[in-house]
Design an enzyme around this catalytic site. Structure first.
Site, short mmCIF file in Angstrom:
data_model
loop_
_atom_site.label_atom_id
_atom_site.label_comp_id
_atom_site.label_asym_id
_atom_site.label_seq_id
_atom_site.Cartn_x
_atom_site.Cartn_y
_atom_site.Cartn_z
N GLU A 1 -18.07 21.38 -25.55
CA GLU A 1 -19.28 21.08 -26.30
C GLU A 1 -20.24 21.81 -25.50
OE1 GLU A 1 -20.04 17.46 -28.40
OE2 GLU A 1 -17.93 17.78 -29.35
N GLY A 2 -19.94 22.82 -24.66
CA GLY A 2 -21.22 23.49 -23.88
C GLY A 2 -20.87 23.05 -22.44
#
Length: 794
Positions: free
Chosen positions: A491-492
Site C-alpha cells: 500500500e505504498g
C-alpha cells in the site's frame, strides 16, 4: 498602583490571545492597554483607528485587502494546484485526533476518553479456540518447504469463516469488530506469516470490503455468502508494472460497447504483486474506463472504476507465481486480454462508474489501520518474547546475556515498542470500530508499525544470534526476519508514506483553514477566502503566543487532565502541538505551493505528528489500565520527545540557510536547542524495562499477550522458568567458588562436588541438571542430514 491597571489589562490581553478569543476583543483590549500605558499623539490614532476598522469590518477588508490578495495570487500563479484525484484522496476518510495536533490546542479530555475497545465473549472464544487450532495445524517450517499451506489448513480456514471475518452475519460471515479482526491476524502472524497473510487479504482491501461499502444489494446477497465460506477466493488487482500502487497511473483499460442491445465492458489489464492472484476465483479489478460512443451518457473518459471479474472468463491469465523473498504466501501476476464483463459486474453497477478512486482511497485507509499494524504487532511481540526468554537462558562468561548492558538496551527497546505499538493498535481500532475512517492516522500506523517491526526483528536477531539464522522447527524468528521487508512495500512504500502522506495529506486535510482557502481561491470566492484567511492569521498568531508561553514555562502553563506521570507528557505534547501548528503555518507561508516538493521538511513534520500520536495512544492505554506502568510511560515518552525535539531542530536548521534571514533566524535555532523538550536517556530506567521482558511475571505476560504459544515457544518458556528456579542454587555454587570451597569451573561441572560438600541439596542438583538440559535444548539449532538438506525446497 500606576502599574496595576496596565498590568491587569496586559495580562487580560495575553489570556485572551492565548485562548484564541475573537479579533475584536483582542483589538479592544490592545486599544485600552495603549490608552492606559502611553499618551499617543494624533498621528498614531490617525493610523491605528483606520487600520483596525479595515481589519474589523469585512466589507472594507474585502475591497482593500482580500480582493487584491486573490488577484495577486492568481496573477503570479502562487495558488497550489490540487488535482481532482488529490481532492478525492483528501476528502476520503475522517479527521480524528490528528486535527487536534494541527490545531495547536489538543483536547486531552476528549483524547483520553476516546474508545479503547475490548473483545466480546464470542470473539475471545474464537481467538482462543479456532485460531489456536489452526495455528496448531500449521507447521511453518513445512509451509516453507512445501511452498503452501496444507489442504487441511485451507479447508479449516474456509469452514470456520476465517476468510469472512469482516462480512456481517446476515451474509454468512462472522461480523467481527475491527479489534477482533486485528487480534486474529496478530496471533496468526506470531506463528506463521503465510497463515496471517492468507487470512488477512480477503478481510482487507478487496471484493468483500468494496461490496460491503459500495455494492448493490443484489451484489451483496450473491457474493458475500460465497466469499464468507470460501466458495469464492478473492484477490484485488491494483498494482501494475509502471504504476505501483498509484491508481492514478494505471494503464489497465476498460472499454464500453454494446451487443444485442446490452452494454458490456471489454477489459485489458496487466497486474503484478497480487496476493492470492494465482488461485483467486473472484478478481476485484481497478481500471480506467472509456466509453467512446458515450453509451452511458457520462462522457468518453469515465476515470478509475472497480469491477468484479470471474477468473474463469475467457482471456484471464493466472498461471504464474512471484517469489517474495522466499516467503511462500500466494502472490502473483495476473493479466487479461479482451475479457468481457457485464455492466452489473461494476461494483455499485452504473452508480459505481468513475467512483473507483474514492473507493480505493477509503478502503486503503482502513486497511492501513488494521491489517499491517496487526501483523507487525504480532511480529514485535514475538520478537520481544523470544529475545527476552532466550537472553536469560543463554549464558556467556557464566552470566545470562540479558544482564549485559548492551543487550539490556536492546531488550528495553523491544519491550517499549511492544507496549507502545499495542497501545496505538488498540487505540486506532477503537476509532475504526466507532465508525471513523482516520485516513492520516491510519497512514501513520502503517508506516510506524512496519518500521517498528523491521527494527524489532533485527534487534531480536542480534540477540539470538546463531539460533536466529539457522532455519528449522526450533527457529521462531527466521521466517519473520525474511518477510520483514515485504510489509514495508504494501500500500505504498514507506518512504512515500513518510514524505508525502502523513504530513502532506494531513496539512491540507487537518488544518482548520488551509483547504478552505485553496477552494476559495480556485473558485474565486473572495468572501470565503476573506473569512478563512483572516481566521488563519488569528489562528497562527494564537499558536505563536501559545508556543512562546508554553516554551518559556516548559509546558507547565497547561493544566493537564492526565494523572500520575502522564501529566508531565501531556504538558509536553501540548507544547509540541502549539509549536507544530505554528511552524506548519510558517513553512506554508514560506514555501507556498512548493511545500510538497520539500519532502525532507514534510517528512520531519510527519515524524513529529507520528510521535505525538504514538505518545498520546500510550497515555490512553495508561489511563485505561488505571495509571499503572509508570516506567513504560516514562521510557516511551522520553523516547518520543527525543524524536520530536530532533525533528524540530532539523526543520529549523534547514530554513533560511543563506542571506540575512540566516542570521536573523539564528537566535530562534539557538533557543530551540537550548530549551529542549527532551530528557536524556536513563540507563536505570532501561534496566527496569529490559527486566520486564527477560523475567517471568505479569508485565511480561501483558507485553506479549495475544501471540500463539507453539511447542517451541513453550519449550523456551519452560527453560526460562527452570533457569529462574535454580538461580538461588547457582548463587550458592558461585559463592562457594569465591570462597574457594569449589574450584573455578563451570557451574554444571561442579554439581556432584557441590552436593558432596552439602552446598546444594539433591533436589537442587536434579533441578540444576534439568535446567541445563532444557537450556541446551533451546540454544541448540536444527541440523539436517545432507540428503535431506539438499532435497529441501526452502
Amino acid at each position: 498602583m500606576d502599574f496595576l491597571i496596565p498590568t491587569l489589562v496586559g495580562f487580560t490581553l495575553l489570556v485572551s490571545w492565548y485562548r484564541g478569543m475573537a479579533f475584536w476583543i483582542n483589538s479592544l483590549l490592545l486599544f485600552v492597554l495603549i490608552l492606559v500605558t502611553f499618551t499617543p499623539n494624533s498621528l498614531f490614532w490617525i493610523v491605528y483607528i483606520p487600520l483596525n476598522l479595515i481589519l474589523l469590518l469585512p466589507t472594507l477588508r474585502l475591497v482593500l485587502i482580500s480582493g487584491p490578495i486573490v488577484s495577486l495570487i492568481k496573477k503570479l500563479h502562487l495558488m497550489p494546484s490540487i488535482s481532482e484525484t488529490e481532492k478525492i484522496a483528501l476528502r476520503a476518510g475522517d479527521i480524528w485526533i490528528d486535527g487536534d495536533f494541527f490545531s495547536g490546542t489538543p483536547d486531552f479530555k476528549k483524547i483520553l476518553n476516546e474508545p479503547y475497545p475490548s473483545l466480546t465473549n464470542e470473539e475471545n472464544q474464537f481467538l482462543n479456540t479456532k485460531v489456536d487450532e489452526v495455528c496448531a495445524m500449521t507447521n511453518d517450517f513445512e509451509v516453507f518447504s512445501k511452498r503452501d499451506l496444507s489442504p487441511e489448513v485451507w479447508q479449516y480456514l474456509k469452514e470456520n469463516i476465517f476468510l469472512g471475518m469482516i462480512i456481517p452475519k446476515e451474509y454468512g460471515g462472522l461480523g467481527f469488530s475491527a479489534l477482533a479482526h486485528s487480534c486474529v491476524v496478530q496471533k496468526l502472524a506470531s506463528h506463521s506469516q503465510v497463515l496471517a497473510i492468507t487470512t488477512m487479504v480477503p478481510n482487507s482491501l478487496g471484493p468483500a470490503e468494496l461490496i460491503l461499502q459500495y455494492g448493490t444489494q443484489e451484489q451483496k446477497e450473491h457474493y458475500l455468502p460465497r466469499l464468507a465460506d470460501g466458495r469464492e477466493i478473492p484477490c484485488f488487482a491494483l498494482t501494475e508494472p509502471l504504476a505501483g500502487s498509484d491508481a492514478t497511473s494505471i494503464s489497465s483499460r476498460g472499454e464500453v460497447f454494446e451487443k444485442n442491445g446490452e452494454i458490456f465492458i471489454r477489459l485489458n489489464f496487466n497486474k503484478r504483486y497480487i496476493t492470492l492472484g494465482s488461485i483467486a476465483t473472484l478478481i476485484g479489478l481497478a481500471f480506467v474506463l472509456f466509453d467512446p460512443d458515450e453509451l452511458l451518457g457520462k462522457g468518453k473518459d469515465l476515470g478509475i472504476t472497480c469491477a468484479l471479474v470471474d477468473a474463469s472468463l475467457e482471456g484471464v491469465l493466472q498461471g504464474q507465481r512471484h517469489d517474495p523473498l522466499g516467503v511462500p504466501f500466494i502472490n502473483s501476476p495476473i493479466s487479461g486480454k479482451n475479457v468481457v464483463i457485464k455492466l452489473s459486474n461494476v461494483i455499485g453497477t452504473k452508480e459505481g462508474i468513475s467512483q473507483g478512486w474514492l473507493m480505493l482511497m477509503e478502503s486503503l485507509s482502513v486497511g492501513r489501520g488494521i491489517s499491517l499494524p496487526s501483523t507487525s504487532t504480532g511480529g514485535v511481540k514475538l520478537s520481544a518474547a523470544v529475545a527476552g526468554s532466550y537472553s536469560s537462558v543463554r549464558e556467556q562468561f557464566g552470566l545470562s546475556i540479558s544482564k549485559f548492558e548492551g543487550v539490556e538496551e536492546v531488550l528495553a527497546r523491544l519491550a517499549g515498542n511492544a507496549y507502545m505499538l499495542d497501545a496505538a493498535r488498540i487505540f486506532t481500532l477503537g476509532a475504526i470500530d466507532s465508525g471513523k475512517k482516520p485516513a492520516v492516522i491510519n497512514a501513520v500506523m502503517k508506516y510506524h508499525s512496519t518500521e517498528i517491526f523491521r527494527r524489532c526483528i533485527n534487534d531480536a536477531m542480534d540477540i539470538v544470534g546463531g539460533a536466529g539464522i539457522s532455519l528449522g522447527d526450533k527457529n521462531l524468528l527466521g521466517h519473520a526476519y525474511m518477510g520483514a521487508p515485504i510489509a514495508i512495500t504494501v500500500e505504498g512504500a514507506n518512504i512515500m508514506t513518510r514524505t508525502l502522506i502523513q504530513f502532506g495529506q494531513g496539512v491540507i486535510r487537518c488544518h482548520p483553514y488551509a483547504y478552505t482557502e485553496i477552494q476559495a481561491l480556485e473558485s474565486g470566492d473572495v468572501e470565503n477566502f476573506d473569512k478563512a484567511f483572516f481566521s488563519h492569521i488569528g489562528f497562527a498568531l494564537k499558536n505563536m503566543l501559545r508556543m512562546i508561553l508554553l516554551s518559556l514555562t516548559r509546558g507547565y502553563l497547561h493544566s493537564p487532565v492526565s494523572e500520575g506521570v502522564g501529566a508531565y507528557y501531556e504538558r509536553k505534547l501540548v507544547w509540541s502541538s502549539a509549536t507544530f501548528a505554528f511552524l506548519t503555518d510558517f513553512v506554508m507561508a514560506h514555501y507556498g505551493g512548493g511545500l510538497k516538493q520539500q519532502e525532507k521538511i514534510t517528512a520531519r513534520f510527519g515524524d513529529i505528528l507520528s510521535s505525538m500520536y504514538l505518545l498520546s495512544a500510550t497515555l490512553r492505554r495508561y489511563k485505561h489500565e488505571n495509571n499503572e506502568d509508570d516506567d513504560f510511560v516514562r521510557y516511551i515518552g522520553d523516547a518520543q520527545l527525543r524524536i520530536i525535539d530532533n525533528a524540530f531542530n532539523e526543520i529549523l536548521a534547514n530554513l533560511f540557510k543563506s542571506g540575512v534571514m540566516k542570521y536573523l533566524f539564528a537566535p530562534v535555532r539557538f533557543y530551540m536547542r537550548l530549551n529542549t523538550m527532551r530528557r536524556e536517556v536513563d540507563d536505570d530506567l532501561s534496566k527496569i524495562i529490559s527486566n520486564s521482558i527477560s523475567v517471568n511475571g505479569e508485565m511480561r505476560d501483558k507485553l506479549v499477550d495475544g501471540i500463539y504459544h507453539s511447542q517451541t515457544y513453550v519449550n523456551i518458556q519452560d527453560a526460562l522458568k527452570a533457569h529462574e528456579n535454580v538461580l538461588p542454587s547457582m548463587k550458592k555454587i558461585k559463592t562457594a567458588i569465591r570462597k574457594k570451597q569449589l574450584p573455578k569451573q563451570k557451574i554444571y561441572t561442579l554439581l556432584e562436588e557441590a552436593l558432596d560438600l552439602n552446598i546444594i541439596t539433591l533436589e537442587e542438583k536434579e533441578a540444576l541438571a534439568e535446567a541445563k538440559t532444557l537450556k541446551e535444548s533451546v540454544v541448540q539449532v536444527d541440523g539436517f542430514d545432507v540428503e535431506v538438506y539438499l532435497s529441501r525446497k526452502a
